[in-house]
Write an enzyme that holds these catalytic residues in place. Sequence first.
Site, PDB file in Angstrom:
ATOM      1  N   ASP A 333       0.850  -1.180   0.000  1.00  0.00           N
ATOM      2  CA  ASP A 333       0.000   0.000   0.000  1.00  0.00           C
ATOM      3  C   ASP A 333       0.895   1.242   0.000  1.00  0.00           C
ATOM      4  O   ASP A 333       2.106   1.157   0.192  1.00  0.00           O
ATOM      5  CB  ASP A 333      -0.954  -0.033   1.205  1.00  0.00           C
ATOM      6  CG  ASP A 333      -2.202   0.806   0.948  1.00  0.00           C
ATOM      7  OD1 ASP A 333      -2.170   1.644   0.032  1.00  0.00           O
ATOM      8  OD2 ASP A 333      -3.198   0.644   1.671  1.00  0.00           O
ATOM      9  N   GLU A 533     -10.419   7.109   3.903  1.00  0.00           N
ATOM     10  CA  GLU A 533      -9.368   6.592   4.781  1.00  0.00           C
ATOM     11  C   GLU A 533      -9.434   7.216   6.172  1.00  0.00           C
ATOM     12  O   GLU A 533     -10.504   7.501   6.700  1.00  0.00           O
ATOM     13  CB  GLU A 533      -7.996   6.753   4.124  1.00  0.00           C
ATOM     14  CG  GLU A 533      -7.916   5.972   2.807  1.00  0.00           C
ATOM     15  CD  GLU A 533      -6.519   5.907   2.226  1.00  0.00           C
ATOM     16  OE1 GLU A 533      -5.559   5.691   2.970  1.00  0.00           O
ATOM     17  OE2 GLU A 533      -6.397   6.049   0.995  1.00  0.00           O
TER      18      GLU A 533
HETATM   19  C1  BGC Z   1      -4.335   7.614  -0.903  1.00  0.00           C
HETATM   20  C2  BGC Z   1      -3.859   8.003  -2.215  1.00  0.00           C
HETATM   21  C3  BGC Z   1      -3.778   9.492  -2.124  1.00  0.00           C
HETATM   22  C4  BGC Z   1      -2.653   9.740  -1.168  1.00  0.00           C
HETATM   23  C5  BGC Z   1      -2.331  11.145  -1.013  1.00  0.00           C
HETATM   24  C6  BGC Z   1      -3.221   7.845   0.044  1.00  0.00           C
HETATM   25  O1  BGC Z   1      -3.548   7.415   1.307  1.00  0.00           O
HETATM   26  O2  BGC Z   1      -4.754   6.301  -0.915  1.00  0.00           O
HETATM   27  O3  BGC Z   1      -4.639   7.528  -3.216  1.00  0.00           O
HETATM   28  O4  BGC Z   1      -3.608  10.091  -3.332  1.00  0.00           O
HETATM   29  O5  BGC Z   1      -2.859   9.168   0.075  1.00  0.00           O
HETATM   30  O6  BGC Z   1      -1.115  11.294  -0.356  1.00  0.00           O
HETATM   31  C1  BGC Z   2      -5.063   3.016   0.149  1.00  0.00           C
HETATM   32  C2  BGC Z   2      -5.344   1.936  -0.843  1.00  0.00           C
HETATM   33  C3  BGC Z   2      -5.233   2.476  -2.231  1.00  0.00           C
HETATM   34  C4  BGC Z   2      -3.887   3.114  -2.426  1.00  0.00           C
HETATM   35  C5  BGC Z   2      -3.711   3.731  -3.785  1.00  0.00           C
HETATM   36  C6  BGC Z   2      -3.794   3.728  -0.147  1.00  0.00           C
HETATM   37  O1  BGC Z   2      -3.609   4.797   0.703  1.00  0.00           O
HETATM   38  O2  BGC Z   2      -4.997   2.471   1.447  1.00  0.00           O
HETATM   39  O3  BGC Z   2      -6.612   1.395  -0.615  1.00  0.00           O
HETATM   40  O4  BGC Z   2      -5.439   1.449  -3.149  1.00  0.00           O
HETATM   41  O5  BGC Z   2      -3.690   4.111  -1.471  1.00  0.00           O
HETATM   42  O6  BGC Z   2      -4.457   4.855  -3.942  1.00  0.00           O
END
Ligand code: BGC
Ligand code: BGC
Length: 852
Positions: A333, A533
């Site tokens: 991740d 999130e």
């Molecule tokens: C998200 C990403 C997002 C990023 C920004 C991650 O936790 O999943 O998709 O663009 O944080 O820093």
């Molecule tokens: C999230 C994932 C996601 C990834 C890419 C992460 O922060 O936990 O679910 O697929 O970002 O955006």
Amino acid sequence: MSKRTARLTRAFGLVSAIALLGTLPAGVALSANSPATPAQTLHPEKWPAAQTPRLIDPAIEKKIDALMAQMSLEEKVGQTIQGDISTIKPEDLRKYPLGSILAGGNSGPGGDDRASAQAWLDLADEFYRVSMEKKPGRVQIPVIFGVDAVHGHGNIGSATIFPHNIGLGATRDRDLLRRTGEVTAREMAATGIDWTFAPALSVVRDDRWGRSYEGFSEDPEIVAAYAGAVVEGIQGVIGSKDWMKPGRTVATAKHFLADGGTDGGRDQGDAKITEEELIRLHNAGYPPAIDAGVLTIMTSFSSWQGIKHHGNKQLMTDVLKGRMGFNGFIVGDWNAHDQVPGCTKFNCPTSLIAGLDMYMASDSWELLYKNTLAQVKDGTIPMARLDDAVRRILRVKFHAGLFDKPAPKDRKDVPAISTLGSAENRAVGREAVRKSLVLLKNQNNILPLSPKAKVLVAGDGADNIGKQAGGWTISWQGTGNRNDEFPGATSILDGIKEAVGAAGGAVTYDKAGVFKDKPDVAIVVFGEEPYAEFQGDVETLEYQPGDKSDLALLKKLKAQGIPTVAVFLSGRPMWVNPEINASDAFVAAWLPGSEGNGVADVLFKGADGKVKYDFNGKLSFSWPKTAVQTPLNRGDANYDPLFAYGYGLTYKDKGDLAALSENSGVPPGSGSSTGVFFRRGGAPAPWSLAIADQVGDLRVTTTTGTSPGKVVDLKSVDVAAQEDAKQLTWNGTGRGSFIISGRAVDLSRQSNGDVTLSLRYRVDQAPTGKAMLSMVCGPDCRADLDLTKILTDAKPGSFQTTKISLKCFAAAGARMATIEAPVVISTEGRLGLTVTDLKLDADPGNAVCPAK
Ligand code: BGC
Ligand code: BGC
């Protein structure tokens, strides 16, 4: 600009000038490493054994052998690293032969979240072509591009956007789930993107979790029943003719494991549970997904008994790949390897050694690549482990047909871009909306409504496609989306107009529920603002703590004798007893997505007076009796929910409900999020965040922003987790402010006690002028405290907490009963601050009281 913010701006902005951008030097992001914990032992033999070995095809394995024999070490290491399109350009692949790219939630082609479908196709095409360039001494391996198509191809506003999984969980319709996967894959394929980070197979045990809506259910039963169907929808049926054929994409089962089982529902937290619960609850969806041939699995940010999954060899290698027979690849991740003890986001051999096959190294790919290469060369990472990771990645690429497909723009056999959001695809979305609605109350069987009625539609969710779609829509948090950014979609209001208009009734729409002609019935659509999130983690399940504006709207209509139907948009069950009491009918509509007209399909009879669609949805999450009744799950000892798992009325049921208790159960002064003004990178409801100067104000809902007169610059930065802090830079060209504001709250009780305002921050640049901390309590009401000395004395570069007694603000003139903006920081000079937490703290220890 709202009246209130205009007022705040007038109060704090003075001069305008040029913007100044503050950046952290690379590598200063701190990681949340916890000290090494004693290893917990898993017992692979207790886990479900693989059914039929999947994904091993001798013909493919031979091709992999041949390819690997030609690959250089650089090319092998490159395959294991994925960079995000916000920091990697197609031409970078010439120098760094990375195996994959992703577009995270806030990343779009050319830095534009709102880019068109064509722009996505163009970008996918460019990356693909560079990866396949013929060069002497280089093998050609197609890059694989992943996105979060977690409820349809939601990065794109013209796509079919499905209800989030929590709504799909209520449909109890496996075949429908398969079809949602199919449509998502087709729409992705139309834009040349071959991989989605979905489905989430989270079993959500505590609804305070900000990702509750990404899970189908709190119960393993539903997750297990859906997992295979969704995977088959996305990838096709393994072994059949349509397996990974054009129009299919690679799926990801995520987040392995127990992402929904963390303590207190904390995102990225720790699941303090037994191995038996890991298997019985949280692993339930994985064996069926593996059996359906899921090609990738994403390992979770979270931990089990203190061990970060990104470093857990037993779980990834012995259990998942060994016992459970997963032969695809494990992707990490977002920089999550950074949280493994001993790692940074640039350097983490532990994860690869433990069994991770591809690092999601969003912005850290370049250094991580160099370090990983060095670690293979010096033997830190065993060659056999690297080879295994590469073999798995190539296996997925072969299954996906990437070696045979032409470049994205030359793919003739995939749906055209014009099919995004086609009538056929939207019909599946609309069906999903209809089937996901759960009817909780239907007093005197007020529903279904006659389409010949005079209908008042109210509430800020009625004509708000962004709100009904939730997080992971166009942008990561899903905030700030306008209706016109969803061409072809319908709001809930649109659907009501369509149903009523066709039958000769009348619709009046007013957000605040104001009308001239008394309606026969009112439909009020309201609910949670979008989040994603950890930014969606909450302290209690109370809806609108400290605000209750939607309750006031319902009550106002009730007082006027108007029967009222509540349509509640939310990413989780919430404590809404007062709102239920104030409504005649109450519908949990979850986060329905782009096909808002599915709601009216069920609420209204046809013009012929017959029911068109009855309610079908059944709760896949237990609904709480109080705001603090969480965790609450089917099967609990003393299970006593307000509405049990499986509940959901139909038109055949008598839907009367006796008045519910309006005691939230939240102990006074605690729990409710009103006392939290800023945490985990954002301002939780009812608060919002703005920066302002003399020219105007900017409400900040995204990751960066500059005040209209360019005095204050803001950006999201990583301290302990990604984007969990805001870095503010005042450039000294005028007065600028950072403002947390919301609807007025009453803090008088707190200020009579010993409660403090607690600020956690780092001074990046000491103030060069007077810096003030203020509370605003109305048009001519505020208290200003001088923060200059505190900030000047702060140790630069390290975080500290300052607590200021609320009594100080009261003494400085704040009317504590009507605090509209609890935190305003302003200066005319230069100042650099990174803030992580702003909140009320009941512990008065070390509280200070700066002068006015
Ligand atoms: C998200 C990403 C997002 C990023 C920004 C991650 O936790 O999943 O998709 O663009 O944080 O820093
Ligand atoms: C999230 C994932 C996601 C990834 C890419 C992460 O922060 O936990 O679910 O697929 O970002 O955006």
